[in-house]
Design an enzyme around this catalytic site. Structure first.
Site, PDB file in Angstrom:
ATOM      1  N   GLU A 254       3.966  -5.936   7.192  1.00 54.73           N
ATOM      2  CA  GLU A 254       3.358  -4.847   7.965  1.00 54.73           C
ATOM      3  C   GLU A 254       3.906  -4.748   9.381  1.00 54.73           C
ATOM      4  OE1 GLU A 254       0.410  -5.979   4.772  1.00 54.73           O
ATOM      5  OE2 GLU A 254       1.744  -7.044   6.160  1.00 54.73           O
TER       6      GLU A 254
ATOM      7  N   ALA B  71       0.838  -1.190   0.000  1.00 53.59           N
ATOM      8  CA  ALA B  71       0.000   0.000   0.000  1.00 53.59           C
ATOM      9  C   ALA B  71       0.879   1.248   0.000  1.00 53.59           C
ATOM     10  CB  ALA B  71      -0.913   0.001   1.223  1.00 53.59           C
TER      11      ALA B  71
ATOM     12  N   GLU C 270      -1.874  -9.230  -0.694  1.00 53.74           N
ATOM     13  CA  GLU C 270      -3.306  -9.301  -0.414  1.00 53.74           C
ATOM     14  C   GLU C 270      -4.131  -9.183  -1.690  1.00 53.74           C
ATOM     15  OE1 GLU C 270      -3.804  -7.446   4.027  1.00 53.74           O
ATOM     16  OE2 GLU C 270      -2.985  -6.118   2.497  1.00 53.74           O
TER      17      GLU C 270
ATOM     18  N   GLY D  68       0.047  -5.150   0.768  1.00 55.29           N
ATOM     19  CA  GLY D  68      -1.170  -5.017  -0.013  1.00 55.29           C
ATOM     20  C   GLY D  68      -1.072  -5.687  -1.364  1.00 55.29           C
TER      21      GLY D  68
END
Length: 290
Positions: free
Chosen positions: A164, A98, A144, A141
């Site tokens: 993360e 992200a 994901e 991300g």
């Protein structure tokens, strides 16, 4: 969900087919994307190809990129000619996470009231199959996003991870949930708690990835798979996808009951009649998506 900032300076320019290439087919007249490239591929334009195109940030998933991705997915979903979708990035990175700069100063109240990251899940609502073709980094991300797809093909140099924890947070777009279902508790826990990455080979062995290909042929292999899927009845493909996905949400007994109901429902379609008639008559089926 986290991008690896230390990698950013080493990124080179994007790889994009030249306009005169025989495989280049514009996504739509007037389409003007900043963060993605979308086009139709395949012999009969039956495959929607979406390429994340933010190379200087290793395809970090900023809000604008996710909004454009959702727009392209919606358009391909509504296009009757498209039977399957391929999602890819660059050779260096599928998506390194992200956009940390966007979320760095957000408060709990903002995250909660705005339902932060909820719109990332739009890809899971697409009825047509989505294949992730992952080269390079699929971290945070990016990992994901790949796991939200229905099939993951990996380049031989791909790396997957949920780093993360190294940024003082945890995955927020399904990392702890989908990864655990894909590779099991022990490996998922290790990856989430240490931030360590796994190779494409380890990902395949663990069940996260279905096939591995050379970097230069990965996307074409994914497109060929998407073409094979698109050659089947779109309505039956959607039913099959729904049934498989239900296995992650239901007990075995409940899942078997749903599968039976969906199986019975195919007998209300013309394509089921055509498929069985073609088999008996030893000819190729001519599906009409009805």
């Amino acid at each position: 969900m986290a991008a690896l900032r230390v990698l950013l300076p080493r990124v080179r320019g994007p790889l994009r087919p030249p306009i005169h290439s025989s495989v280049w087919r514009p996504f739509a007249s007037g389409a003007n994307f900043e963060y993605i490239i979308a086009e139709k591929r395949g012999k009969n334009n039956t495959v929607g190809l979406i390429k994340l195109n933010r190379p200087k940030a290793l395809n970090a998933l900023c809000n604008g990129l996710i909004e454009e991705l959702n727009q392209a997915l919606k358009t391909f979903q509504e296009d009757p000619a498209v039977g399957a979708i391929v999602l890819t990035g660059g050779d260096k990175a599928f998506a390194a996470g992200a956009d940390i700069k966007e979320m760095q100063n957000m408060s709990f109240q903002e995250c909660y009231s705005q339902k932060f990251l909820n719109h990332w899940d739009c890809i899971t609502q697409v009825k047509k199959p989505v294949i992730a073709a992952v080269n390079g980094y699929a971290l945070g991300g990016g990992c994901e996003l790949a796991m939200m797809c229905d099939i993951i093909y990996a380049g031989e140099k791909a790396q997957f991870g949920q780093p993360e924890i190294l940024l003082g947070t945890i995955p927020g777009a399904g990392g702890t949930q989908r990864l655990t279902r894909a590779v099991g508790k022990s490996l998922a826990m290790e990856m989430v708690l240490t931030g360590d990455r796994i190779s494409a080979q380890d990902a395949k062995q663990a069940g996260l990835v279905s096939k591995i290909f050379p970097v230069e042929t990965l996307v074409e292999e994914a497109i060929q798979c998407a073409e094979r899927i698109a050659s089947n009845s779109k309505i039956i493909v959607a039913i099959a996808k729904e049934s498989v996905n239900a296995a992650f949400e239901m007990t075995l007994t409940e899942g078997n009951k749903l599968e039976k109901k969906l199986f019975y429902s195919t007998f209300a379609t013309d394509d089921r009649k055509e498929g069985m008639a073609a088999f008996v008559e030893k000819r190729k089926a001519n599906f009409r998506d009805q």
